[in-house]
Design a protein around this motif. Structure first.
Motif, mmCIF file in Angstrom:
data_model
loop_
_atom_site.group_PDB
_atom_site.id
_atom_site.type_symbol
_atom_site.label_atom_id
_atom_site.label_comp_id
_atom_site.label_asym_id
_atom_site.label_seq_id
_atom_site.Cartn_x
_atom_site.Cartn_y
_atom_site.Cartn_z
ATOM 1 N N SER A 74 0.824 -1.210 0.000
ATOM 2 C CA SER A 74 0.000 0.000 0.000
ATOM 3 C C SER A 74 0.859 1.262 0.000
ATOM 4 C CB SER A 74 -0.898 0.009 1.229
ATOM 5 O OG SER A 74 -0.085 0.120 2.379
ATOM 6 N N GLY A 75 2.137 1.086 0.350
ATOM 7 C CA GLY A 75 3.040 2.239 0.352
ATOM 8 C C GLY A 75 3.417 2.745 1.735
ATOM 9 N N LYS A 76 3.296 1.916 2.746
ATOM 10 C CA LYS A 76 3.651 2.349 4.109
ATOM 11 C C LYS A 76 5.089 2.833 4.179
ATOM 12 C CE LYS A 76 2.702 -1.534 6.344
ATOM 13 N NZ LYS A 76 2.302 -2.302 5.168
ATOM 14 N N SER A 78 7.069 3.788 1.800
ATOM 15 C CA SER A 78 7.290 4.993 0.978
ATOM 16 C C SER A 78 6.750 6.239 1.684
ATOM 17 C CB SER A 78 6.621 4.846 -0.384
ATOM 18 O OG SER A 78 7.160 3.735 -1.059
ATOM 19 N N ASP A 105 13.132 -2.991 4.189
ATOM 20 C CA ASP A 105 12.477 -1.750 4.594
ATOM 21 C C ASP A 105 13.366 -0.964 5.559
ATOM 22 O OD1 ASP A 105 10.437 -2.483 2.996
ATOM 23 O OD2 ASP A 105 8.953 -2.773 4.581
ATOM 24 N N SER A 173 -4.280 1.942 -0.514
ATOM 25 C CA SER A 173 -3.898 2.610 -1.753
ATOM 26 C C SER A 173 -4.979 2.428 -2.808
ATOM 27 C CB SER A 173 -2.561 2.072 -2.259
ATOM 28 O OG SER A 173 -2.660 0.698 -2.524
ATOM 29 N N ASN A 197 -3.657 6.367 -0.091
ATOM 30 C CA ASN A 197 -2.382 6.686 -0.756
ATOM 31 C C ASN A 197 -2.458 6.453 -2.276
ATOM 32 O OD1 ASN A 197 0.363 7.351 -0.946
ATOM 33 N ND2 ASN A 197 1.024 5.231 -0.616
ATOM 34 N N LYS A 198 -1.477 6.996 -2.956
ATOM 35 C CA LYS A 198 -1.298 6.841 -4.424
ATOM 36 C C LYS A 198 -2.394 7.560 -5.218
ATOM 37 C CE LYS A 198 0.834 2.279 -3.673
ATOM 38 N NZ LYS A 198 1.025 0.894 -4.109
ATOM 39 N N SER A 229 -0.585 11.428 -1.829
ATOM 40 C CA SER A 229 0.329 10.656 -2.668
ATOM 41 C C SER A 229 1.743 10.941 -2.185
ATOM 42 C CB SER A 229 0.210 11.066 -4.138
ATOM 43 O OG SER A 229 1.371 10.620 -4.831
ATOM 44 N N CYS A 230 2.409 9.894 -1.721
ATOM 45 C CA CYS A 230 3.778 10.141 -1.245
ATOM 46 C C CYS A 230 4.732 10.269 -2.434
ATOM 47 C CB CYS A 230 4.212 9.064 -0.262
ATOM 48 S SG CYS A 230 4.228 7.411 -0.921
ATOM 49 N N GLN A 231 4.277 9.936 -3.636
ATOM 50 C CA GLN A 231 5.102 10.146 -4.842
ATOM 51 C C GLN A 231 5.077 11.609 -5.255
ATOM 52 O OE1 GLN A 231 7.072 8.087 -6.812
ATOM 53 N NE2 GLN A 231 6.853 6.641 -5.121
#
Lengths: 253, 113
Positions: A74-76, A78, A105, A173, A197-198, A229-231
Motif C-alpha cells: 500500500s506504500g507504508k 514509501s 524496509d 492505496s 495513498n497513491k 500521494s507520497c510520490q
C-alpha cells in the motif's frame, strides 16, 4: 533477564510462566481426582499487559507512537521515507520495521538517517507488544518525539494486537479495491486515521474514492480520512499537520 | 494466522494453572470465543493438536463456547445481533453501533485429573 516480561534473552518469543497478573479463581481441593478449575483469564492478557507497559514507557517520555497497518504494497514504507525526509530536521523520529523476512524496509529507512530497527517475525503474521517492547531497546526513547511502527503487511491479524501505540493508522492505496474497509472491517474499525495513498494514480484507475470513504465511515463512523500521494507529495501536508498535533498533545500530557 | 499465538496462550495459561494446582493431566479446556473477537474458532481447533504436543494438554478435549455478537444502535436504541460484517442497524439503518457482546476471548475453565 528482561524486567518487563521476564524473558531470558531479548528478541525472541517463548512462554513465560511467572510474574503474570491473573484473575484466577482457584479451587483448593486436594484430593487429586477429577475436578474443574475455573480460570477466567483473557487469552490476550499477556500481550495487553506488555502493551500497557510499553504505553507507560512511551507516556513517561512523551513519545507519540503510531502503528501503521495495511495490506502489503500500500506504500507504508514509501510514506515513511517521504515523511522522514521532509520532517526529520524538526521532529526526532525512530522507526520499528516489522516484516516476516528481509531487512529491505529497514535499509530504506536507514538511508534517511533516522534510527531504525527491523523486527523479523518469521512465520508470524503481526507484531506483538513483546516484540515492540524489546525492539525499542535499540532507541534512546528520551530523545524521540515520534515512534513509527510499520506493522507486517496484513489486514487481518495486526488488528487484534495492542502494541501500546497512541493510534493505529491504516493505509489503503487506490490500486486496491475501494471495498477493502468492508472486507476487512476489524482493521478499519481499529484505526483512528485512514490514509488513502497513491492518489496520483486516480486518473488511470477505476477506483471510486468517495465510495471508499463511505465504506470506511460505514465500518468506523469516527475515522479521520486523508487523501495523499507520497510520490507527488499531494496531500502530505495534512498528514504532517495531523502528526504535529499529535506530538504536541502527547508532550502536553 | 494469529490463531496459532492465541492457541499457544491457551496452552500456556492452562499449563501454568495446572502446575499451580498440582494437576497431572488436563482432560478438557473450555474457551469462550466471541463472534467479533477476530479469532476464528475453526482455526483454533485446527492448530490445537499441534500446539498441545508434549505439553500437559496433549490429548486434551477443546471445548469452544461461541459467543454471538450483540450491539446497540446509538441512533434508535435497538438491541441487534451483530456479526463482523454487519455495519448498519437492521432496525433503522444507522451506522453507529455500540458493541455489547461478542469480543470475548477467554479461557474459562478446565477439567483436570
Amino acid at each position: 533477564m528482561c524486567i518487563d516480561c521476564g524473558c531470558a534473552t531479548p528478541g525472541h518469543d517463548h512462554s513465560h510462566h511467572h510474574d503474570e497478573t491473573h484473575g484466577h479463581d482457584h479451587q483448593h481441593e486436594h484430593d487429586h481426582g477429577h475436578r474443574t478449575i475455573r480460570i477466567g483469564e483473557d487469552l490476550l492478557a499477556k500481550n495487553d499487559r506488555l502493551a500497557r507497559r510499553n504505553r507507560e514507557a512511551f507516556a513517561a517520555r512523551g513519545v507519540f507512537v503510531l502503528n501503521l497497518v495495511s495490506s502489503p504494497g500500500s506504500g507504508k514504507t514509501s510514506i515513511l521515507e517521504r515523511t522522514l525526509a521532509d520532517l526529520k530536521n524538526q521532529v526526532r523520529f525512530a522507526v520499528l520495521e516489522g516484516d516476516q523476512q528481509t531487512s529491505n524496509d529497514a535499509d530504506r529507512i536507514a538511508a534517511t538517517g533516522v534510527p531504525v530497527k527491523q523486527i523479523n517475525t518469521g512465520a508470524g503474521c503481526h507484531l506483538d507488544a513483546h516484540m515492540v517492547g524489546h525492539g525499542v531497546e535499540a532507541f534512546a526513547l528520551g530523545a524521540t518525539d515520534v515512534l513509527l511502527i510499520e506493522n507486517v503487511g496484513n489486514l487481518v491479524c495486526p488488528a487484534a494486537f495492542d502494541l501500546g501505540e497512541d493510534h493505529k493508522v491504516a493505509v489503503l492505496s487506490v490500486t486496491e479495491g475501494e471495498d477493502k474497509p468492508v472486507k476487512y472491517p476489524q482493521m478499519f474499525q481499529a484505526a483512528d486515521l485512514l490514509l488513502i495513498n497513491k492518489i496520483d494514480l486516480l486518473p488511470y484507475l477505476r477506483f471510486d474514492i468517495e465510495q471508499c470513504k463511505a465504506f470506511a465511515r460505514r465500518v468506523n463512523p469516527q475515522v479521520r480520512i486523508l487523501e495523499l500521494s507520497c510520490q507527488s507529495g499531494e496531500g502530505m501536508q495534512a498528514w504532517y499537520d495531523w502528526l504535529a498535533e499529535g506530538v504536541k498533545a502527547k508532550k502536553a500530557k | 494466522m494469529h490463531e496459532v499465538g492465541i492457541t499457544r496462550s491457551i496452552v500456556e495459561i492452562a499449563e501454568r494453572t495446572a502446575r499451580e494446582q498440582g494437576a497431572a493431566r488436563v482432560l478438557s479446556v473450555t474457551v469462550a470465543i466471541g463472534a467479533l473477537s477476530g479469532v476464528v474458532p475453526e482455526a483454533v481447533e485446527f492448530c490445537f493438536e499441534a500446539c498441545t504436543k508434549e505439553t500437559l494438554l496433549e490429548g486434551t478435549r477443546l471445548v469452544i463456547d461461541r459467543i454471538p455478537g450483540k450491539g446497540k444502535c446509538r441512533q434508535c436504541d435497538a438491541e441487534v445481533p451483530l456479526d463482523p460484517y454487519t455495519f448498519s442497524c437492521p432496525a433503522c439503518g444507522g451506522f453507529d453501533l455500540e458493541r455489547l457482546q461478542g469480543e470475548e476471548l477467554q479461557i474459562i475453565e478446565m477439567e483436570v485429573d
